[in-house]
Design a protein around this motif. Sequence first.
Motif, short mmCIF file in Angstrom:
data_model
loop_
_atom_site.label_atom_id
_atom_site.label_comp_id
_atom_site.label_asym_id
_atom_site.label_seq_id
_atom_site.Cartn_x
_atom_site.Cartn_y
_atom_site.Cartn_z
N GLU A 188 1.14 20.69 -59.87
CA GLU A 188 2.34 20.54 -59.05
C GLU A 188 3.49 19.92 -59.84
OE1 GLU A 188 2.54 20.44 -55.05
OE2 GLU A 188 1.58 22.26 -55.75
N TYR A 192 1.27 21.47 -67.21
CA TYR A 192 0.22 22.46 -67.37
C TYR A 192 -0.75 22.12 -68.49
CZ TYR A 192 2.80 25.40 -64.09
OH TYR A 192 3.42 25.89 -62.97
N ALA B 62 4.66 23.05 -50.57
CA ALA B 62 5.23 22.11 -51.52
C ALA B 62 6.12 22.86 -52.52
CB ALA B 62 4.13 21.37 -52.25
N GLY B 64 6.86 22.31 -55.68
CA GLY B 64 6.28 22.55 -57.00
C GLY B 64 5.35 23.76 -57.01
N LYS B 65 4.61 23.91 -55.90
CA LYS B 65 3.70 25.05 -55.79
C LYS B 65 4.48 26.35 -55.71
CE LYS B 65 0.97 24.17 -52.73
NZ LYS B 65 0.15 23.83 -51.62
N TYR B 67 7.37 26.86 -56.94
CA TYR B 67 7.93 27.13 -58.27
C TYR B 67 6.91 27.89 -59.12
CZ TYR B 67 9.42 26.46 -63.05
OH TYR B 67 9.75 26.69 -64.35
N ALA B 68 5.66 27.38 -59.14
CA ALA B 68 4.62 28.03 -59.94
C ALA B 68 4.40 29.47 -59.46
CB ALA B 68 3.32 27.24 -59.85
N ILE B 141 5.50 14.43 -57.42
CA ILE B 141 5.74 15.84 -57.11
C ILE B 141 6.65 16.07 -55.90
CG2 ILE B 141 3.60 16.64 -58.14
CD1 ILE B 141 2.23 16.56 -55.57
#
Lengths: 225, 254
Positions: A188, A192, B62, B64-65, B67-68, B141
Amino acid sequence: MDMADLGAVWLTLKLASVVTVLLLLIGTPIAWWLARTRSRLKGVIGAVVALPLVLPPTVLGFYLLLVLGPQGWGGQLTEALGLGLLPFTFPGLVVASVFYSMPFVVQPIQNAFEAIGERPLEVAATLRASPWSAFWSVAVPLARPGFLSGAILGFAHTVGEFGVVLMIGGNIPDKTRVISVQIYDHVEALEYAQAHWLAGGMLVFSFVVLLALYSLKQRGKGEAR
Amino acid sequence: MIRKNFRLPVALFALLCSAGLSHVKADEVQVAVAANFTAPMRKIAAEFEKDTGHKPVLSFGATGKFYAQITNGAPFEVFLAADDETPARLEKELLIAPHSRFTYAIGKLVLWSAKDGVVDGNGEVLKKGAFKHLALANPKIASYGTAAVEAMSKLGVLESLRPCFVQGDNITQTYQFIATGNAELGFVALSQVYKDGKLAPGSAWMVPSLLYTPIRQDAVLLAKGRNKPAATALADYLKSDKAKAIIKSYGYDL
């Protein structure tokens, strides 16, 4: 890997060990009963034990949060016993994991007990073995592969637990932040490289555990022949 | 006999076709929405659908999730983040339509307890520290978590309260910890406990805005939605007076 990662690894191993020991103690009588009973309750109890196999971990985590909270009966019970509330604590994770990993321990042991059949126990009875000593000197040794599979699966499944811990753990370093949660945080936060260390480690660990389990089964079959 | 045998395959084929068709219908728009904006976005989406006929398909989670997922090819066309950094990063990586980034809401932080009388009107409860668990979103996060840490540090209580921290993966989970009573109090988004000028039951303290950096929440039109009328229409709709009124009614600044 930094200190936080190592802390998560240590905590996870501690949790999985405690849960596996507890599950062998709790799961064995349940497995024995399920294997031998003719009671109509067998279906019900068997289904309850198997529930975590099909329930999403978030369902289990959500209900544990409600039941073990200050308004839930579980929370009121633990408070009355002077244990305080279980969510956000290590004992809380242990309780949740025992539920969550139960079928992985009970089912292999139950299968092993069922495979023994009536005959060896009847023979033991004719030799005047009490049910208690027949259990320890006949059933348990014969069911050893089941115990081994159950212990390995229970341990590995607890190591891999995520959803339930996320729901009731509160992500506290060294108390409830297990490896899977730590990996999730790294991903998150877009870290990585750090995620890879732990995630790769988990992958290798899981593979080695399953490899051990399957070669064990293979060998067991060889011996039986 | 033969006709009977054909019925099932034909029905299945028709079903597959219709499923395929509805999937490519042009007026759907895939939207990724920050968890704290769940309630207002549901309402905006309903109004948007009524006004334009386009149908927004909402995913909450979320930032950040998301974004990934977006950098790895997720099919989202509009993204409403919980911060301004993530959209800026997507812009730098050329994953959004040029110049489409804008602030749709400014989030406010509130210290909230589901019980009456726990949180006082001045946040003194933080200095007394007479509680076991204080919930906040993971500051690593989530922007509301970062803001909470900033406020506590300015009040000089951060280190003394740290042992009581329980962290939610996002602000929704943080709310859940407090709402179920497992954490006595915690920092959540005002939007979660505020509607139409009224606070949810319990006790709350609006954290003064000079104690933390404003939580600017930016939205972007993603590259995948650049040439889709429904997606551009939704991005524009978020800037309309009607949407702004809804956003404000949930306690956001603009």
